[in-house]
Structure formats: C-alpha cells, structure tokens
Design a protein around this motif. Structure first.
Motif, PDB file in Angstrom:
ATOM      1  N   UNK A 189       0.832  -1.204   0.000  1.00 52.07           N
ATOM      2  CA  UNK A 189       0.000   0.000   0.000  1.00 52.07           C
ATOM      3  C   UNK A 189       0.869   1.258   0.000  1.00 52.07           C
ATOM      4  N   UNK A 190       0.439   2.305  -0.707  1.00 53.67           N
ATOM      5  CA  UNK A 190       1.234   3.538  -0.721  1.00 53.67           C
ATOM      6  C   UNK A 190       1.225   4.263   0.623  1.00 53.67           C
ATOM      7  N   UNK A 191       0.158   4.104   1.404  1.00 57.53           N
ATOM      8  CA  UNK A 191       0.012   4.786   2.701  1.00 57.53           C
ATOM      9  C   UNK A 191       0.309   6.275   2.571  1.00 57.53           C
ATOM     10  N   UNK A 192      -0.312   6.868   1.556  1.00 60.18           N
ATOM     11  CA  UNK A 192      -0.156   8.305   1.309  1.00 60.18           C
ATOM     12  C   UNK A 192      -1.103   9.051   2.240  1.00 60.18           C
ATOM     13  N   UNK A 193      -0.641   9.275   3.472  1.00 55.74           N
ATOM     14  CA  UNK A 193      -1.487   9.840   4.515  1.00 55.74           C
ATOM     15  C   UNK A 193      -0.827  11.065   5.137  1.00 55.74           C
ATOM     16  N   UNK A 194      -1.630  11.928   5.771  1.00 62.20           N
ATOM     17  CA  UNK A 194      -1.058  13.107   6.435  1.00 62.20           C
ATOM     18  C   UNK A 194      -0.154  12.701   7.599  1.00 62.20           C
ATOM     19  N   UNK A 195       0.699  13.621   8.003  1.00 57.92           N
ATOM     20  CA  UNK A 195       1.559  13.378   9.157  1.00 57.92           C
ATOM     21  C   UNK A 195       0.727  13.203  10.419  1.00 57.92           C
ATOM     22  N   UNK A 196       1.267  12.452  11.356  1.00 60.49           N
ATOM     23  CA  UNK A 196       0.645  12.210  12.658  1.00 60.49           C
ATOM     24  C   UNK A 196      -0.640  11.382  12.546  1.00 60.49           C
ATOM     25  N   UNK A 197      -0.717  10.592  11.481  1.00 60.57           N
ATOM     26  CA  UNK A 197      -1.850   9.683  11.318  1.00 60.57           C
ATOM     27  C   UNK A 197      -1.593   8.402  12.113  1.00 60.57           C
ATOM     28  N   UNK A 198      -2.676   7.806  12.615  1.00 62.16           N
ATOM     29  CA  UNK A 198      -2.582   6.536  13.313  1.00 62.16           C
ATOM     30  C   UNK A 198      -3.347   5.472  12.521  1.00 62.16           C
ATOM     31  N   UNK A 199      -2.695   4.337  12.283  1.00 62.95           N
ATOM     32  CA  UNK A 199      -3.314   3.228  11.556  1.00 62.95           C
ATOM     33  C   UNK A 199      -3.486   2.056  12.514  1.00 62.95           C
ATOM     34  N   UNK A 200      -4.724   1.615  12.684  1.00 63.66           N
ATOM     35  CA  UNK A 200      -5.015   0.499  13.581  1.00 63.66           C
ATOM     36  C   UNK A 200      -5.075  -0.802  12.783  1.00 63.66           C
ATOM     37  N   UNK A 201      -4.349  -1.811  13.252  1.00 59.50           N
ATOM     38  CA  UNK A 201      -4.282  -3.096  12.554  1.00 59.50           C
ATOM     39  C   UNK A 201      -4.187  -4.224  13.575  1.00 59.50           C
ATOM     40  N   UNK A 202      -4.450  -5.445  13.107  1.00 59.70           N
ATOM     41  CA  UNK A 202      -4.376  -6.578  14.029  1.00 59.70           C
ATOM     42  C   UNK A 202      -2.947  -7.098  14.144  1.00 59.70           C
ATOM     43  N   UNK A 203      -2.774  -8.134  14.960  1.00 58.75           N
ATOM     44  CA  UNK A 203      -1.429  -8.625  15.283  1.00 58.75           C
ATOM     45  C   UNK A 203      -0.697  -9.203  14.081  1.00 58.75           C
ATOM     46  N   UNK A 204      -1.415  -9.544  13.017  1.00 61.77           N
ATOM     47  CA  UNK A 204      -0.767 -10.106  11.832  1.00 61.77           C
ATOM     48  C   UNK A 204       0.169  -9.099  11.163  1.00 61.77           C
ATOM     49  N   UNK A 205       0.033  -7.818  11.464  1.00 62.35           N
ATOM     50  CA  UNK A 205       0.867  -6.779  10.871  1.00 62.35           C
ATOM     51  C   UNK A 205       2.090  -6.465  11.732  1.00 62.35           C
TER      52      UNK A 205
ATOM     53  N   UNK B 283      -7.193  -0.207  20.920  1.00 64.13           N
ATOM     54  CA  UNK B 283      -6.846  -0.868  19.658  1.00 64.13           C
ATOM     55  C   UNK B 283      -7.893  -1.910  19.278  1.00 64.13           C
ATOM     56  N   UNK B 284      -8.314  -2.691  20.256  1.00 67.92           N
ATOM     57  CA  UNK B 284      -9.262  -3.765  19.975  1.00 67.92           C
ATOM     58  C   UNK B 284     -10.611  -3.224  19.519  1.00 67.92           C
ATOM     59  N   UNK B 285     -11.138  -2.226  20.209  1.00 67.79           N
ATOM     60  CA  UNK B 285     -12.462  -1.690  19.872  1.00 67.79           C
ATOM     61  C   UNK B 285     -12.436  -0.882  18.580  1.00 67.79           C
ATOM     62  N   UNK B 286     -11.322  -0.217  18.280  1.00 67.77           N
ATOM     63  CA  UNK B 286     -11.246   0.618  17.086  1.00 67.77           C
ATOM     64  C   UNK B 286     -11.135  -0.209  15.818  1.00 67.77           C
ATOM     65  N   UNK B 287     -10.252  -1.190  15.815  1.00 72.16           N
ATOM     66  CA  UNK B 287      -9.970  -1.923  14.574  1.00 72.16           C
ATOM     67  C   UNK B 287     -11.068  -2.887  14.176  1.00 72.16           C
ATOM     68  N   UNK B 288     -11.948  -3.284  15.083  1.00 79.80           N
ATOM     69  CA  UNK B 288     -12.969  -4.275  14.747  1.00 79.80           C
ATOM     70  C   UNK B 288     -13.985  -3.757  13.732  1.00 79.80           C
ATOM     71  N   UNK B 289     -14.100  -2.444  13.573  1.00 80.31           N
ATOM     72  CA  UNK B 289     -15.082  -1.891  12.631  1.00 80.31           C
ATOM     73  C   UNK B 289     -14.737  -2.224  11.187  1.00 80.31           C
ATOM     74  N   UNK B 290     -13.457  -2.543  10.927  1.00 78.17           N
ATOM     75  CA  UNK B 290     -13.059  -2.870   9.555  1.00 78.17           C
ATOM     76  C   UNK B 290     -13.794  -4.110   9.050  1.00 78.17           C
ATOM     77  N   UNK B 291     -14.189  -5.007   9.954  1.00 72.88           N
ATOM     78  CA  UNK B 291     -14.922  -6.207   9.549  1.00 72.88           C
ATOM     79  C   UNK B 291     -16.268  -5.833   8.938  1.00 72.88           C
ATOM     80  N   UNK B 292     -16.881  -4.757   9.432  1.00 71.23           N
ATOM     81  CA  UNK B 292     -18.144  -4.284   8.861  1.00 71.23           C
ATOM     82  C   UNK B 292     -17.947  -3.805   7.430  1.00 71.23           C
TER      83      UNK B 292
END
Length: 275
Positions: free
Chosen positions: A173-189, A226-235
């Motif tokens: 992924x290019x991850x072309x995002x603004x500075x100070x961005x936070x990316x939530x991901x599961x343990x596989x990352x 982390x747990x509550x935030x990232x789970x929305x990606x499943x939706x």
C-alpha cells in the motif's frame, strides 16, 4: 435505483476529468459511461455486466450501449483508469477526513473452492493458495489489503496472492497519509522495523494489536482502544463482499481483478456520497 445510477455516473465523469483522463471524441459510449456500467453491475447485479448493460439501455440511460464483446474490450482498456479514478477518489476522501485514524486489514477473495483448483484456468500457481485463520480453511485466490477511514470508507487497496502475509501487504500500500496519522491493525501486521520506519520517515503511527509474547506490550487501556477501534473494519469487508455473487465469473485474471476493483469502488461511492 435510477437516481443512484445517475449519481454514480456524475461522480465518475467528474473524477475522470479531475485526473486528466483523455478519450477519443469519436466514441459513441464515453469512458465514464463504460466505467459506470461496470460499477452499476457491481452495485446492483452481482457483477453481471450483460444484465447491467441491458438495464441501462432499456431504461434509456445509455441508449448507445455497445455489444457484449466491444464493451468487454473497452472496459479492459479502462482497468488502469479505473484504478487511477479510485486513487483520485481516495485523495479527496483523505483530504476531507476530519479524523487522523485509519483502519487496516485484509480479506480473501476466492477464485474457486479448493476441490476445483485443478480446473482453474485464470491462474496456476501455489502462491494463490492461502489460509483463512478465522474459518480454519484454505482458499485459492487473492487477498485484498484495504485501508479505510474510521467511518468505514475505503481509501486505498492492493491485490496480493492468497498466500501473502499481511506484513507484505503493508508494503504494497502507498500509505499516502497526512503526518501524525494513526493506523489500527491486528497482530498479523507485527513488524517492529516497519513501525519504526513509518514513524521516523512519514510520522505515521502503526497501532498494531500486540500478541501476549510481544516485545512491545501495550498498557491495558491502549490494548482496549486498539481492539475496539480496529474491529469496525470487519463491517467494511461485510459490506463489500455482500455485493459478491456466489462465484465471480471471469475469463482472465485481469478480468477477475477488474470485477473485484469495481465492487470496491462501487461500495466506496455508495458509502461516501450516496448513503
């Protein structure tokens, strides 16, 4: 439904103009109309282009509709412009996103059931045999790496073979995002070097859920966030795959990827502008 189709066409046409797309003035069916037809097929007809073409022609929305073969040739030539269109759309969505938080995960898209692998003609490579941990089963197909806003709107995606792990997807992924961005991901990352590189070079914080034996354990409060935030990606994944037919019909691998791309773009347009 017709109102939504008109909205899809208007947005598609504007985005193509915004990215500077040029087309032959002699064509009877514009490139925006061809791409719109594919998006309408993904949005309403399970990716069936012929049914979408017939619907658009019968309702007078595109009376100059092409034959099936000519339409497929035109659409395949527009695969890269479709991806460019999504990149432009993603940039717009990032610029208007008030949050600095994003969600990252992957989902599998099978080409066929394991029992039918010997008959597959789209691709013949063990790289496409992956494993779905949640279902405890193998699949043969691709894995889609997807980055979305916390509102559930995709802004970046990439295709990888089914066996590719999520760390490899992080690099795709290019991850072309603004500075100070936070990316939530599961343990596989989990990749401490990638986390440090992102934070040092792009000032992007990768908030990966930690394993029990992690060298960088989280406090209970951070682990809960982390747990509550990232789970929305499943939706988000459920919304995209709900549009899929039981089996995505394609004659070539490019055609398969094109249809999956159309499903993602159609979902994004609906989530961002139509809902």
């Amino acid at each position: 439904m017709i109102t939504e189709i008109i909205a899809i066409y208007a947005i598609t046409d504007d985005l193509l103009k915004a990215i500077g797309h040029q087309e032959d003035r002699r064509v009877q069916l514009s490139d925006a109309e061809v791409i719109t037809s594919a998006l309408v097929a993904a949005r309403f007809f399970g990716g069936n282009h012929q049914i979408a073409q017939d619907y658009l022609k019968e309702h007078g929305l595109m009376p100059q509709m092409l034959s099936k073969s000519r339409f497929n040739r035109r659409l395949h030539r527009l695969f890269l412009p479709l991806l460019d269109l999504f990149d432009g759309l993603g940039m717009v969505l990032k610029s208007v996103n008030s949050s600095t938080e994003y969600l990252l995960d992957s989902f599998p898209v099978p080409i066929c059931d394991n029992i039918r692998i010997p008959q597959v003609r789209l691709v013949r490579c063990e790289d496409y045999r992956g494993y779905i941990a949640s279902k405890k089963r193998y699949f043969y197909g691709i894995r889609v790496q997807l980055l979305a806003t916390t509102d559930g709107i995709p802004v970046e995606f990439a295709f990888l073979p089914g066996e590719a792990n999520d760390v490899r997807g992080l690099n795709a992924l290019p991850l072309n995002l603004p500075a100070h961005t936070q990316i939530y991901a599961d343990a596989a990352y989990t990749n401490y070097q990638a986390e440090d590189d992102l934070e040092q070079t792009d000032t992007i914080r990768l908030q990966v859920a930690r394993k029990r034996n992690s060298k960088r354990p989280d406090s209970p409060a951070l682990a809960y966030i982390k747990q509550t935030t990232r789970h929305f990606i499943e939706t988000v994944f459920s919304g995209i795959t709900a549009q899929f037919p039981k089996s995505i019909h394609a004659v070539t691998m490019d055609g398969f990827l094109l249809k999956v791309s159309a499903f993602i773009v159609a979902f994004t347009l609906k989530a961002a502008f139509i809902d």
